[in-house]
Design an enzyme around this catalytic site. Structure first.
Site, mmCIF file in Angstrom:
data_model
loop_
_atom_site.group_PDB
_atom_site.id
_atom_site.type_symbol
_atom_site.label_atom_id
_atom_site.label_comp_id
_atom_site.label_asym_id
_atom_site.label_seq_id
_atom_site.Cartn_x
_atom_site.Cartn_y
_atom_site.Cartn_z
ATOM 1 N N ALA A 84 0.804 -0.910 0.559
ATOM 2 C CA ALA A 84 -0.699 0.245 -0.082
ATOM 3 C C ALA A 84 0.818 1.656 0.287
ATOM 4 O O ALA A 84 0.376 2.280 -0.905
ATOM 5 C CB ALA A 84 -0.992 -0.079 1.269
ATOM 6 N N LEU A 85 2.189 1.150 1.254
ATOM 7 C CA LEU A 85 2.696 2.534 1.073
ATOM 8 C C LEU A 85 3.789 2.656 -0.472
ATOM 9 O O LEU A 85 4.050 3.543 -0.342
ATOM 10 C CB LEU A 85 3.622 2.229 2.323
ATOM 11 C CG LEU A 85 2.970 1.986 3.496
ATOM 12 C CD1 LEU A 85 3.950 2.070 4.379
ATOM 13 C CD2 LEU A 85 2.192 3.093 4.148
ATOM 14 N N SER A 107 -3.421 1.603 11.858
ATOM 15 C CA SER A 107 -2.581 0.489 12.287
ATOM 16 C C SER A 107 -2.651 -0.152 13.766
ATOM 17 O O SER A 107 -3.023 1.609 14.101
ATOM 18 C CB SER A 107 -1.462 0.990 11.793
ATOM 19 O OG SER A 107 -0.706 0.049 12.228
ATOM 20 N N TYR A 163 -7.747 -0.260 13.671
ATOM 21 C CA TYR A 163 -9.132 -0.266 12.337
ATOM 22 C C TYR A 163 -10.292 1.028 12.270
ATOM 23 O O TYR A 163 -11.117 1.421 12.454
ATOM 24 C CB TYR A 163 -9.593 -1.292 11.822
ATOM 25 C CG TYR A 163 -8.071 -1.866 11.320
ATOM 26 C CD1 TYR A 163 -6.510 -1.351 10.776
ATOM 27 C CD2 TYR A 163 -8.219 -3.547 11.660
ATOM 28 C CE1 TYR A 163 -5.833 -2.071 10.853
ATOM 29 C CE2 TYR A 163 -6.324 -4.294 11.087
ATOM 30 C CZ TYR A 163 -5.802 -3.309 10.982
ATOM 31 O OH TYR A 163 -4.441 -4.018 10.659
ATOM 32 N N LYS A 205 -7.480 -7.585 -3.886
ATOM 33 C CA LYS A 205 -7.663 -8.605 -4.323
ATOM 34 C C LYS A 205 -7.193 -9.743 -3.778
ATOM 35 O O LYS A 205 -6.495 -9.211 -3.133
ATOM 36 C CB LYS A 205 -8.027 -8.797 -5.667
ATOM 37 C CG LYS A 205 -6.298 -8.411 -6.258
ATOM 38 C CD LYS A 205 -5.253 -9.731 -6.084
ATOM 39 C CE LYS A 205 -4.081 -8.839 -6.007
ATOM 40 N NZ LYS A 205 -2.697 -10.027 -5.901
ATOM 41 N N ARG A 260 2.723 -14.024 1.354
ATOM 42 C CA ARG A 260 2.197 -14.700 0.418
ATOM 43 C C ARG A 260 3.041 -15.954 0.436
ATOM 44 O O ARG A 260 1.962 -16.931 0.072
ATOM 45 C CB ARG A 260 2.388 -13.872 -0.563
ATOM 46 C CG ARG A 260 1.774 -12.707 -1.192
ATOM 47 C CD ARG A 260 3.382 -11.679 -1.964
ATOM 48 N NE ARG A 260 2.653 -10.530 -2.739
ATOM 49 C CZ ARG A 260 2.701 -9.824 -1.730
ATOM 50 N NH1 ARG A 260 3.604 -9.876 -0.249
ATOM 51 N NH2 ARG A 260 2.491 -8.357 -2.034
ATOM 52 N N ASP A 280 -2.754 -15.133 -4.654
ATOM 53 C CA ASP A 280 -2.034 -13.730 -5.263
ATOM 54 C C ASP A 280 -2.174 -12.927 -6.623
ATOM 55 O O ASP A 280 -2.503 -11.980 -7.092
ATOM 56 C CB ASP A 280 -0.911 -14.213 -4.383
ATOM 57 C CG ASP A 280 0.579 -12.639 -4.302
ATOM 58 O OD1 ASP A 280 -0.825 -11.319 -4.505
ATOM 59 O OD2 ASP A 280 0.952 -12.575 -5.052
#
Length: 346
Positions: free
Chosen positions: A28-29, A49, A71, A110, A178, A190
């Site tokens: 994301a970052l 976070s 969250y 996803k 992953r 993935d």
């Protein structure tokens, strides 16, 4: 021969959508959020976070004004209109549902779930809350894929009979999510999901059955090499995806009168143009291919802008929750076939 294609533009007269981000993952970052923050309709307003220090550092690095240490705190913020959910796969359904029930629209990475049944629960949540829920297949917003679909539908390659896809990278880091089976790791979830999604995008219909072959990592238990065959009724998707092979990706779509090839189909670069080859097959060395070059765009920017526009105008999104459920049905069938050793109907 080379031509150019232009991407969509934003309607800057609309009120920007204030977004909150769940988590501070490296993906994301470094990949999705830098593109998202470029959009005039997409205002990154808060990041959460479970570690407040990590949240503050991440928010500061991206110029996000608010940081939360949980969250739930972000979901309780009445100023947040939409949530981007790039959490680990096994947390997608739970936090997408909680965000929608907190009054936020949700764009979830996803795969949106680990089964079609779980994804279907989000259809009910969308109906219950009236909030927009979509799966973040950013590729559908990239001009190269929209052009490819237009060519297929316009008969530029005749009748589409086969989509061939390859997607791989090498990662044996045991700490990487992953490579953790319990959180939804592995090649099919993935990256194999891209082959399924884009073939459905090009064919414009749903397949009828699927079969797969899997090689599992003896330590992680994840599928490290997965190959699949998906039957669209007279036409096929064939694909291989791997988390332990040389980095590579390519998509070929074969028709009765031509083919198209997408050079970098999935991780389309945000710093240089992309190319798609349209070939009538008159030469076997591809010298007959016409190259279409697409100006540099960021597909994450395009995706968030499209989602923000859908929130403000009610326009459809490319990968709605209903489309996401159908993608999971194919993935479910592929995993079932690994266990049964036979074709599985959807």
């Amino acid at each position: 021969m080379s031509t150019s294609a232009q991407g969509p533009t934003s309607d800057e007269s609309l009120t920007p959508v204030r977004w909150g981000v769940l988590g501070a993952s490296n993906f994301a970052l470094t990949v999705s959020l830098p593109g998202m923050k470029r959009g005039p309709l997409t205002q990154l307003a808060a990041l959460a976070s479970r570690d407040i220090g990590k949240a503050r550092d991440a928010a500061r690095s991206l110029g996000i004004p608010k940081a939360y240490g949980s969250y739930d705190e972000l979901l309780d913020d009445p100023e947040i209109d939409a949530v981007y959910n790039p959490l680990p796969n096994h947390l997608h359904v739970t936090w997408t549902a909680r965000a929608a029930r907190a009054g936020k629209h949700v764009l979830c990475e996803k795969p949106i779930a680990l089964s079609a049944k779980d994804a279907e629960a989000l259809v009910d949540v969308q109906r219950e809350t009236g909030k927009l829920i979509a799966e973040a297949f950013m590729i559908r917003n990239h001009p190269q894929w929209q052009q490819a679909r237009d060519w297929v539908r316009g008969g530029q390659i005749g009748d589409l009979v086969s989509v061939q896809a390859a997607f791989s990278y090498f990662n044996r880091d045991a700490t990487n999510i992953r490579n953790k089976k319990e959180v939804g790791g592995g090649a099919l979830y993935d990256i194999g999901c891209y082959a399924v999604n884009t073939s459905r995008f090009l064919f414009g219909r749903e397949p009828v059955r699927a079969i797969a072959l899997v090689e599992r990592d003896p330590e992680f238990g994840t599928d490290r090499v997965t190959s699949g065959l998906v039957d669209y009724g007279g036409a096929h998707l064939t694909f291989t995806c791997s988390t332990q092979a040389v980095a590579y990706q390519r998509v070929n779509a074969l028709g009765t009168r031509g083919r198209l090839e997408i050079e970098i189909p999935f991780n389309a670069p945000a710093d240089r143009p992309c190319k798609v080859f349209l070939d009538d097959g008159s030469t076997l060395n591809c010298s007959s291919a016409r190259v279409t070059s697409f100006p540099t765009v960021d597909q994450y920017h395009l995706q968030s802008e499209a989602f923000s526009r859908a929130i403000r105008t009610g326009s459809p999104v490319e990968n709605s929750i209903e489309v996401a459920v159908d993608n999971m049905r194919v993935i479910d069938a592929l995993f079932r076939s690994v266990e049964s050793g036979r074709w599985e109907r959807l």
